[in-house]
Design a protein around this motif. Structure first.
Motif, short mmCIF file in Angstrom:
data_model
loop_
_atom_site.label_atom_id
_atom_site.label_comp_id
_atom_site.label_asym_id
_atom_site.label_seq_id
_atom_site.Cartn_x
_atom_site.Cartn_y
_atom_site.Cartn_z
N TRP A 329 0.82 -1.21 0.00
CA TRP A 329 0.00 0.00 0.00
C TRP A 329 0.85 1.26 0.00
O TRP A 329 0.47 2.29 -0.55
N LEU A 330 2.06 1.17 0.58
CA LEU A 330 2.93 2.34 0.64
C LEU A 330 3.62 2.59 -0.69
O LEU A 330 4.05 3.70 -0.98
N GLN A 332 2.15 2.26 -3.65
CA GLN A 332 1.17 2.57 -4.69
C GLN A 332 1.45 3.92 -5.36
O GLN A 332 1.80 4.88 -4.68
N THR A 334 0.25 6.88 -8.53
CA THR A 334 -0.79 7.40 -9.41
C THR A 334 -0.39 7.15 -10.86
O THR A 334 0.71 6.64 -11.14
N LYS A 340 1.65 8.11 -3.97
CA LYS A 340 0.59 8.84 -3.27
C LYS A 340 0.53 8.56 -1.78
O LYS A 340 0.39 9.49 -0.98
N ASN A 341 0.64 7.32 -1.35
CA ASN A 341 0.55 7.02 0.08
C ASN A 341 1.83 7.40 0.81
O ASN A 341 1.81 7.71 2.00
N LEU A 344 1.31 10.95 1.52
CA LEU A 344 0.36 11.10 2.63
C LEU A 344 1.03 10.86 3.98
O LEU A 344 0.84 11.64 4.91
N LEU A 345 1.84 9.81 4.06
CA LEU A 345 2.54 9.52 5.31
C LEU A 345 3.51 10.63 5.68
O LEU A 345 3.56 11.07 6.84
#
Length: 369
Positions: A329-330, A332, A334, A340-341, A344-345
């Protein structure tokens, strides 16, 4: 992604903006006075020049990698060690990113008011809130891809190098060209003025010099976007080392001519570069014009450094990440390739640190220190 290739000359100036700024001269002069000239010679010879050449060699050798430092470590050791290197490189940038918006605010204050009072007069709470807004804005900007970053970085690096040289020339020539300029530091021709006192206090400030010349490897995730990286990247690192050496040594001498080494102003770390250009501008009959040009240049430089310092460490951590260590998930992306993640983190962690001063730091000078 259709990213245009970057020329080695542009790489050199982008890297210069990542590594250097007038603040590096000011901050270390504030700690050591004129003896910092000797410290710069030692740091450049023993650390920075070999380090820049190593970065150039590794970038040339692993010119197709997208993970920069982490890819270099993986190809020369183990995947586990590469993960440790990547994670460490990313995590140390979190507090670094949290202080960049403050520097942008200080630059904006000098542009609008011609002094450092705008930020100094604000409460720490307001500084924290404004810093958070600035950070989030440029977190968004850095997602727009390499074409946007390289334009900002190249222009900022070129402008900062020109302003650094201009400061050196104007300070050195001021005694002969202006009638009312007096060299601030006595005995500048005495070799003893440049000799540090090698005590505990001195060695505690060495880390600041090492920190000041760090960052050349931040360009490493973009090596595969450079024209002829096998030759161009090492060439860019050699030019970078030369520019930094000139600005560090001669810039510190120039600082000694403007500010007394034995009576350093308390707010020099926050406002020293702006005050230096303001003082020189007034002696040359330019009023605040020179200072405002520098403030604008530095503001753009801080913006570029902030954007690259968000994107590059994430690429080092995640671009060539081993799925055994980094969750899917980290990693991923665009459609444009933005992690993107990861963004975000980074945004969440940096925002927390930006807001931490609300818990008890009393004034802006303390916050800068």
């Amino acid at each position: 992604m259709n990213e245009k290739k970057i020329g080695w000359f542009t790489v050199a100036f982008i890297a210069f903006n990542m590594v250097w700024g007038m603040g590096n001269v000011v901050n270390n002069y504030a700690q050591q006075g004129l003896s910092v000239v000797t410290s710069w010679v030692l740091i450049l010879a023993l650390y920075f020049v070999p380090y820049a050449l190593i970065v150039g060699q590794l970038g040339s050798t692993f010119k197709t990698s997208s993970g920069g430092v982490s890819s270099w470590v993986e190809n020369t050791s183990t995947k586990r060690l590469a993960y440790y290197a990547a994670w460490t490189y990313w995590v140390v940038h979190i507090p670094y990113l949290a202080q960049k918006p403050q520097a942008i605010l200080i630059a904006f204050g000098w542009i609008t008011q011609g002094n450092g009072k705008l930020v100094a007069d604000l409460s720490v709470a307001l500084v924290a809130i404004f810093s958070l807004v600035i950070f989030l804005a440029f977190l968004w900007l850095s997602t727009k891809g390499l074409n946007t970053l390289k334009v900002i970085g190249g222009l900022a690096g070129t402008a900062m190098f020109v302003m650094s040289l201009l400061f050196i020339l104007m300070a050195v020539l001021a005694p002969g060209l202006t009638s009312d300029f007096h060299v601030a530091t006595a005995n500048m021709t005495d070799i003893k003025s440049y000799l540090p006192k090698f005590d505990f206090s001195y060695f505690t400030t060495i880390s600041m010099l090492v920190f000041a010349v760090g960052g050349a490897e931040k360009i490493s995730p973009y090596v595969n976007q450079i024209k002829n990286p096998a030759k161009g990247f090492p060439k860019a690192m050699i030019v970078l080392a030369t520019m930094v050496g000139i600005c560090a040594i001669l810039g510190s001498v120039a600082m000694g001519m403007v500010f007394s080494s034995g009576n350093i102003p308390e707010d020099l770390m926050a406002n020293g570069a702006y005050s230096a250009f303001q003082i020189l501008g007034q002696h040359y009959g330019m009023g605040n014009t020179l200072m405002m040009i520098y403030a604008f240049t530095n503001g753009v430089g801080q913006i570029a450094a902030l954007a690259f310092s968000i994107d590059a460490p994430l690429r080092i951590l995640l671009a060539d990440a081993n799925p055994d260590y980094i969750p899917s998930w980290l990693r991923q992306k665009t459609d444009k390739g933005t992690l993107k993640n990861g963004y975000l983190l980074t945004g969440i962690l940096v925002s927390i640190i930006i807001l931490l001063p609300l818990l008890g730091i009393g004034n802006m000078n303390e916050l800068v220190k």
